[in-house]
Design a protein around this motif. Sequence first.
Motif, PDB file in Angstrom:
ATOM      1  N   LYS A   1     -12.688  -2.112   4.948  1.00 31.78           N
ATOM      2  CA  LYS A   1     -11.867  -1.012   5.473  1.00 31.78           C
ATOM      3  C   LYS A   1     -10.503  -1.037   4.803  1.00 31.78           C
ATOM      4  O   LYS A   1     -10.187  -1.965   4.050  1.00 31.78           O
ATOM      5  CB  LYS A   1     -11.706  -1.171   6.986  1.00 31.78           C
ATOM      6  CG  LYS A   1     -13.019  -1.070   7.758  1.00 31.78           C
ATOM      7  CD  LYS A   1     -12.755  -1.191   9.256  1.00 31.78           C
ATOM      8  CE  LYS A   1     -14.072  -1.349  10.021  1.00 31.78           C
ATOM      9  NZ  LYS A   1     -13.854  -1.890  11.374  1.00 31.78           N
ATOM     10  N   ARG A   2      -9.692  -0.045   5.094  1.00 29.57           N
ATOM     11  CA  ARG A   2      -8.325  -0.003   4.566  1.00 29.57           C
ATOM     12  C   ARG A   2      -7.355   0.134   5.742  1.00 29.57           C
ATOM     13  O   ARG A   2      -7.586   0.954   6.632  1.00 29.57           O
ATOM     14  CB  ARG A   2      -8.142   1.203   3.633  1.00 29.57           C
ATOM     15  CG  ARG A   2      -8.871   1.073   2.313  1.00 29.57           C
ATOM     16  CD  ARG A   2      -7.954   0.387   1.288  1.00 29.57           C
ATOM     17  NE  ARG A   2      -8.615   0.138   0.020  1.00 29.57           N
ATOM     18  CZ  ARG A   2      -9.394  -0.939  -0.225  1.00 29.57           C
ATOM     19  NH1 ARG A   2      -9.621  -1.819   0.699  1.00 29.57           N
ATOM     20  NH2 ARG A   2      -9.935  -1.104  -1.413  1.00 29.57           N
ATOM     21  N   TYR A   3      -6.291  -0.639   5.719  1.00 32.08           N
ATOM     22  CA  TYR A   3      -5.393  -0.681   6.873  1.00 32.08           C
ATOM     23  C   TYR A   3      -3.954  -0.316   6.511  1.00 32.08           C
ATOM     24  O   TYR A   3      -3.465  -0.665   5.430  1.00 32.08           O
ATOM     25  CB  TYR A   3      -5.369  -2.105   7.454  1.00 32.08           C
ATOM     26  CG  TYR A   3      -6.707  -2.538   7.985  1.00 32.08           C
ATOM     27  CD1 TYR A   3      -7.061  -2.299   9.307  1.00 32.08           C
ATOM     28  CD2 TYR A   3      -7.630  -3.171   7.151  1.00 32.08           C
ATOM     29  CE1 TYR A   3      -8.306  -2.685   9.789  1.00 32.08           C
ATOM     30  CE2 TYR A   3      -8.878  -3.557   7.626  1.00 32.08           C
ATOM     31  CZ  TYR A   3      -9.206  -3.311   8.947  1.00 32.08           C
ATOM     32  OH  TYR A   3     -10.435  -3.690   9.424  1.00 32.08           O
ATOM     33  N   PRO A   4      -3.257   0.305   7.475  1.00 36.87           N
ATOM     34  CA  PRO A   4      -1.808   0.460   7.330  1.00 36.87           C
ATOM     35  C   PRO A   4      -1.128  -0.888   7.643  1.00 36.87           C
ATOM     36  O   PRO A   4      -1.760  -1.767   8.257  1.00 36.87           O
ATOM     37  CB  PRO A   4      -1.452   1.499   8.401  1.00 36.87           C
ATOM     38  CG  PRO A   4      -2.514   1.369   9.444  1.00 36.87           C
ATOM     39  CD  PRO A   4      -3.759   0.891   8.726  1.00 36.87           C
TER      40      PRO A   4
ATOM     41  N   ASP B   1       3.256   6.474   3.859  1.00 38.03           N
ATOM     42  CA  ASP B   1       2.726   6.986   5.132  1.00 38.03           C
ATOM     43  C   ASP B   1       1.979   5.912   5.915  1.00 38.03           C
ATOM     44  O   ASP B   1       1.705   6.092   7.099  1.00 38.03           O
ATOM     45  CB  ASP B   1       1.772   8.156   4.882  1.00 38.03           C
ATOM     46  CG  ASP B   1       2.535   9.418   4.493  1.00 38.03           C
ATOM     47  OD1 ASP B   1       3.781   9.395   4.527  1.00 38.03           O
ATOM     48  OD2 ASP B   1       1.884  10.412   4.133  1.00 38.03           O
ATOM     49  N   HIS B   2       1.642   4.830   5.244  1.00 39.87           N
ATOM     50  CA  HIS B   2       0.901   3.747   5.895  1.00 39.87           C
ATOM     51  C   HIS B   2       1.676   2.439   5.858  1.00 39.87           C
ATOM     52  O   HIS B   2       1.092   1.363   5.877  1.00 39.87           O
ATOM     53  CB  HIS B   2      -0.477   3.583   5.245  1.00 39.87           C
ATOM     54  CG  HIS B   2      -1.302   4.817   5.349  1.00 39.87           C
ATOM     55  ND1 HIS B   2      -1.365   5.765   4.358  1.00 39.87           N
ATOM     56  CD2 HIS B   2      -2.038   5.297   6.381  1.00 39.87           C
ATOM     57  CE1 HIS B   2      -2.136   6.772   4.750  1.00 39.87           C
ATOM     58  NE2 HIS B   2      -2.554   6.512   5.977  1.00 39.87           N
ATOM     59  N   ARG B   3       3.021   2.557   5.762  1.00 40.97           N
ATOM     60  CA  ARG B   3       3.847   1.356   5.725  1.00 40.97           C
ATOM     61  C   ARG B   3       4.989   1.521   6.720  1.00 40.97           C
ATOM     62  O   ARG B   3       5.734   2.499   6.653  1.00 40.97           O
ATOM     63  CB  ARG B   3       4.381   1.169   4.308  1.00 40.97           C
ATOM     64  CG  ARG B   3       4.723  -0.260   3.986  1.00 40.97           C
ATOM     65  CD  ARG B   3       5.247  -0.412   2.552  1.00 40.97           C
ATOM     66  NE  ARG B   3       4.230  -0.296   1.528  1.00 40.97           N
ATOM     67  CZ  ARG B   3       4.317   0.551   0.483  1.00 40.97           C
ATOM     68  NH1 ARG B   3       5.352   1.338   0.319  1.00 40.97           N
ATOM     69  NH2 ARG B   3       3.350   0.583  -0.406  1.00 40.97           N
ATOM     70  N   ALA B   4       5.084   0.556   7.646  1.00 37.38           N
ATOM     71  CA  ALA B   4       6.149   0.591   8.659  1.00 37.38           C
ATOM     72  C   ALA B   4       6.995  -0.667   8.554  1.00 37.38           C
ATOM     73  O   ALA B   4       6.511  -1.711   8.098  1.00 37.38           O
ATOM     74  CB  ALA B   4       5.531   0.673  10.060  1.00 37.38           C
TER      75      ALA B   4
END
Length: 299
Positions: free
Chosen positions: A92-95, A186-189
């Motif tokens: 899978k791919r995760y933020p 958009d997937h980095r906090a």
Amino acid sequence: MPYPTLHKSALATIIAGFLSLSLLHAQPPRQQRPIELTPEDTAAFMHAPEGFDKERETTKKGHVDSLYYDSKTVGSKRRLFVYTPPGYSPKKRYPVLYLLHGIGGTEKEWFRGTHPQAILDNLAADKKMVPMIVVFPNGRAMVNDADTGNIFAPEKIQAFANFENDLLKDVIPFIESKYPVLADRDHRAIAGLSMGGGQSLNFGLCNLDHFAWIGGFSSAPNTKAPEQLLPDPAKARTGLKFLYISCGTKDRLIGITQGVHRYLKQNNVPHLYHIEPDGLHDFRMWSNDLYHFAQYVFK
Ligand code: FER
């Protein structure tokens, strides 16, 4: 099965707590002003429900890895922890959330002060959180990055600023080479407590091409002045997906969060402003911040 323990003995934790408190008091912080509350300083939500930070027997568990990366910025091998969520699969791919500590801690601080694994596992089990990887780096970017000695020494404060380079050039590329992550803004906090809150606001708002989700919990005086933090509010209005700032009404650093809020409001930059009634500068606050912040990001 209890979580693999990163905790020192309870006694050592208590002693360390007193030591860091006495250090905080030994060096009166700049920007120390009396606490003045305004009618805007209200809670955005209720405190997290009972048990939110306690391991549940029945939930599926995530994992925490301890890894070393080569920091070209510092010139040493540096440690970080990586939480992968329940059901994690390299297919899978995760933020990714980069979660930062305060002046009295290291990459271990979140694990010593609270149970981030339990908070995140419970949110995942209740489907309140997008499955995410959470990285706990050491934000004191210098060779001796321990939380010992005079934690307010100028070179140590400087090392918290220097971490911007380490994070962008060393930590993030390392994580993206090792884990199946969605490697875009958009997937980095980025979020953190106190000095880590200041870092999150400083690095996040000045690098909106890297981060779209930003949280400052009880942010410290390392936070840049609002005009420096956001010289171009229009860019933030369009670029930010979520900006969260919080503090407790009994935290003498509250003026920093109030100042950031005032500036954001004047410049119409949407943000979530949470002022916790009777909140102190402690992990009761930050556990609650993580609980709420994790539910907003990546949605
Ligand atoms: C200060 C007061 C507090 C300061 C930093 C802090 C750099 C940080 C506190 C924390 O991280 O818990 O004057 O100056």
